[in-house]
Write an enzyme that holds these catalytic residues in place. Structure first.
Site, PDB file in Angstrom:
ATOM      1  N   MET A   1       0.739  -1.289   0.110  1.00 22.01           N
ATOM      2  CA  MET A   1       0.056  -0.083  -0.002  1.00 22.01           C
ATOM      3  C   MET A   1       0.902   1.342   0.002  1.00 22.01           C
ATOM      4  SD  MET A   1      -3.421  -1.004   2.001  1.00 22.01           S
ATOM      5  CE  MET A   1      -3.169  -0.751   3.438  1.00 22.01           C
ATOM      6  N   GLY A   2       2.122   1.172  -0.605  1.00 22.31           N
ATOM      7  CA  GLY A   2       2.973   2.183  -0.716  1.00 22.31           C
ATOM      8  C   GLY A   2       3.447   2.620   0.637  1.00 22.31           C
TER       9      GLY A   2
ATOM     10  N   HIS B   1       9.089  -3.349   3.685  1.00 22.11           N
ATOM     11  CA  HIS B   1       8.845  -3.618   2.380  1.00 22.11           C
ATOM     12  C   HIS B   1      10.037  -3.848   1.421  1.00 22.11           C
ATOM     13  CE1 HIS B   1       5.429  -0.777   3.431  1.00 22.11           C
ATOM     14  NE2 HIS B   1       4.743  -1.885   2.803  1.00 22.11           N
TER      15      HIS B   1
ATOM     16  N   GLN C   1     -10.353  -2.126   2.639  1.00 21.81           N
ATOM     17  CA  GLN C   1      -9.790  -2.939   4.024  1.00 21.81           C
ATOM     18  C   GLN C   1      -9.759  -1.755   5.087  1.00 21.81           C
ATOM     19  OE1 GLN C   1      -5.985  -3.929   1.921  1.00 21.81           O
ATOM     20  NE2 GLN C   1      -4.958  -3.466   3.985  1.00 21.81           N
TER      21      GLN C   1
ATOM     22  N   LYS D   1       4.454 -10.009   9.574  1.00 19.27           N
ATOM     23  CA  LYS D   1       3.912  -9.009  10.531  1.00 19.27           C
ATOM     24  C   LYS D   1       2.266  -9.072  10.597  1.00 19.27           C
ATOM     25  CE  LYS D   1       3.474  -4.425  10.379  1.00 19.27           C
ATOM     26  NZ  LYS D   1       2.379  -4.036  11.100  1.00 19.27           N
TER      27      LYS D   1
ATOM     28  N   GLN E   1      -3.411 -12.090   7.784  1.00 19.01           N
ATOM     29  CA  GLN E   1      -3.519 -11.840   6.496  1.00 19.01           C
ATOM     30  C   GLN E   1      -2.899 -12.846   5.574  1.00 19.01           C
ATOM     31  OE1 GLN E   1      -3.207  -8.048   4.328  1.00 19.01           O
ATOM     32  NE2 GLN E   1      -1.057  -8.437   3.940  1.00 19.01           N
TER      33      GLN E   1
HETATM   34  O1  PAF Z   1      -0.423  -5.486   3.682  1.00 18.01           O
HETATM   35  C1  PAF Z   1      -0.900  -4.851   2.717  1.00 18.01           C
HETATM   36  O2  PAF Z   1      -0.108  -3.771   2.291  1.00 18.01           O
HETATM   37  C2  PAF Z   1      -2.215  -4.926   2.091  1.00 18.01           C
HETATM   38  O3  PAF Z   1      -3.027  -5.512   2.908  1.00 18.01           O
HETATM   39  C3  PAF Z   1      -2.172  -5.791   0.874  1.00 18.01           C
HETATM   40  C4  PAF Z   1      -1.729  -6.955   0.937  1.00 18.01           C
HETATM   41  C5  PAF Z   1      -1.454  -4.746  -0.138  1.00 18.01           C
HETATM   42  C6  PAF Z   1      -3.825  -5.833   0.285  1.00 18.01           C
HETATM   43  O4  PAF Z   1      -4.183  -4.581   0.161  1.00 18.01           O
END
Ligand code: PAF
Length: 289
Positions: free
Chosen positions: A30-31, A37, A61, A149, A153
């Protein structure tokens, strides 16, 4: 590094890559890219493939619209950081482009709506499901990389891959949590905190972790409600130990697994001055008869 905004353009480019027998790795984000990341990107280097990083702040979300609006957005810096890595494509769809013809999704198994973040964040996982399924539909990656983390998910993503993309055979890769020197996991939400709040959050995670793990090893009990201090500026949403397999099975996966081995993990969500942070830690094996 090619920046792509349209789904159709991405599909066409990937088709050509596949014709040349290239594998594809997806790193969804999500940037507001941070060390966490960047470690997913380093992990992708283990897989010989074309690399796509997606940057999309998924409105579906967020259960709280102010959380969505305050979510840090730093596209220019993100692109600069990616330029220095071995990334082939950055997919940056607009909201309209991403939402167009989005697939209708089924209800999720109860664990994703009743446990941990699923219990506290309304339709959060449903929103993740919609966007990830769309990414998987368009990209059909061979590998997709997610951070430890967000462990619940990660379980959801495995569920999606097994339930809807069996034939595509997407390998879901878990990449370890990256921590600051003080132990706090990197998170885009950390940028909403001062240095003092960051130290406070790190201390809060560390102290609750050592108390709870110690209690768990001594008693085997999984309920920590009366050990958890709450104060005006710091509240715990959940502090729970689960057997990973229990979460996995409850989510309708691994039902055929006959392993009795328990792998425990501690999950914590806390709110510090209105900023919600989550983390989780593997807990040493413990036999409960
Ligand atoms: O973890 C995230 O950055 C978000 O939940 C994802 C996996 C990009 C889904 O929108």
């Amino acid at each position: 590094m090619l920046i792509i905004n349209s789904k159709k353009e991405l599909i066409d480019i990937l088709r050509r890559d596949r014709e040349c027998n290239h594998k594809i790795t997806l790193i969804p984000t999500m940037g507001n890219l941070h060390e966490g990341h960047l470690s997913l990107i380093s992990k992708s280097e283990d897989y010989l493939s074309k690399k796509i990083v997606s940057i999309f702040v998924n409105p579906l979300q967020f259960n709280d619209s102010s959380d969505y609006t305050s979510y840090p957005k730093t596209l220019e810096q993100d692109l600069e950081a990616l330029e220095k890595r071995k990334i082939d494509y950055v997919f940056v769809p607009t909201k309209e482009e991403m939402m167009r013809n989005i697939i209708h999704t089924d209800e999720l198994p109860w664990g994703f709506t009743n446990l941990l973040c699923g219990a506290y964040r309304g339709r959060h996982f449903d929103g993740v499901q919609k966007i990830i399924r769309e990414f998987f539909e368009i990209i059909k990656p061979d590998f997709a990389i997610f951070g430890e983390k967000d462990f619940q998910q990660y379980l959801l993503i495995k569920y999606i891959a097994e339930r809807y993309f069996r034939e595509t055979n997407i390998k879901i890769i878990l990449s370890p949590t990256i921590r600051m020197d003080n132990g706090l996991a990197f998170s885009s939400r950390n940028t909403l905190l001062s240095d003092e709040q960051i130290n406070k959050a790190s201390l809060a995670f560390q102290s609750i972790k050592s108390t709870v793990v110690d209690y768990f090893h001594k008693t085997g009990l999984l309920n920590f409600n009366n050990l958890i201090p709450q104060s005006a500026n710091l509240t715990y949403q959940y502090v729970k130990i689960y057997d990973e397999k229990y979460l996995y099975d409850k989510h309708g996966l691994g039902a055929n697994s006959n392993s009795d081995q328990k792998i425990f993990r501690l999950f914590i969500a806390l709110i510090i001055d209105n900023v919600r942070l989550i983390d989780n830690y593997p807990v040493e094996r413990y036999d409960i008869s």
